[in-house]
Design a protein around this motif. Structure first.
Motif, PDB file in Angstrom:
ATOM      1  N   ILE A  62       0.708  -1.274   0.095  1.00  0.00           N
ATOM      2  CA  ILE A  62      -0.023  -0.044  -0.040  1.00  0.00           C
ATOM      3  C   ILE A  62       0.720   1.295   0.161  1.00  0.00           C
ATOM      4  O   ILE A  62       0.453   2.012  -0.856  1.00  0.00           O
ATOM      5  N   LEU A  77      -2.817   2.548  -4.572  1.00  0.00           N
ATOM      6  CA  LEU A  77      -4.137   2.011  -4.169  1.00  0.00           C
ATOM      7  C   LEU A  77      -4.874   0.988  -5.169  1.00  0.00           C
ATOM      8  O   LEU A  77      -6.072   0.656  -5.142  1.00  0.00           O
ATOM      9  N   GLU A  87      -9.876   1.770   6.293  1.00  0.00           N
ATOM     10  CA  GLU A  87      -8.699   1.743   5.371  1.00  0.00           C
ATOM     11  C   GLU A  87      -7.970   3.329   5.402  1.00  0.00           C
ATOM     12  O   GLU A  87      -6.816   3.227   5.402  1.00  0.00           O
TER      13      GLU A  87
END
Ligand code: ADP
Ligand code: MG
Length: 141
Positions: A62, A77, A87
């Motif tokens: 990420i 993403l 998140e």
């Protein structure tokens, strides 16, 4: 601006020009298909901002955060279809006191801070990419 680069090095050099205009807190959205050169662009910008570590794709993590005179964050993403609030809570610290580059910003559209610059990369052929940069503060870039 809208230019065509003929190599990864040219894409990195273009990114360095954008980097010179960035300040802490700026967010740069970096869009384009897989292999378009998003990570290459971020690498060039990060180098110009003083990042000395290798800059690699954060696809499986990420985000990365790099120490530099202005700390640099690099998020990807791709694996998120759309962010939920939990998140986003995990991602928010990456934007704290950094210049943040976000690949696949479309996946975080509802949550991401407003982008200072939007970069869009497109395949032309194997070695050429068309790169559009719209910079809110510097339309002359
Ligand atoms: P993305 O993050 O968009 O998936 P990467 O930056 O990881 O893309 O990969 C881009 C690939 O395209 C690299 O293998 C790079 O060497 C190659 N490439 C060829 N020409 C260019 C160019 N003009 N600009 C950027 N990358 C290029
Ligand atoms: Mg990438």
């Amino acid at each position: 601006m809208d230019v065509i680069t003929a190599s990864p090095a040219e894409t990195e050099a273009l990114a360095a020009r954008l980097a010179a205009t960035l300040r802490t807190g700026d967010v740069v959205a970096v869009s384009g298909d897989l292999g378009a050169g998003k990570t290459t662009f971020v690498r060039g910008a990060a180098r110009a901002l003083g990042v000395v570590e290798p800059v690699s794709s954060p696809t499986f993590t990420i985000g990365h955060r790099y120490a530099a005179p202005i700390p640099v964050a690099h998020l990807d993403l791709y694996r998120l279809s759309s962010l939920d609030s939990e998140e986003w809570g995990d991602l928010e610290p990456y934007f704290d006191n950094t210049v943040a580059f976000v690949e696949w910003p479309e996946h975080g559209a509802a949550w991401l801070p407003r982008a200072r610059a939007v970069v869009t990369l497109m395949h032309v052929d194997e070695s050429h990419r068309r790169i559009r940069i719209s910079d809110e503060d510097d339309p002359g870039l």
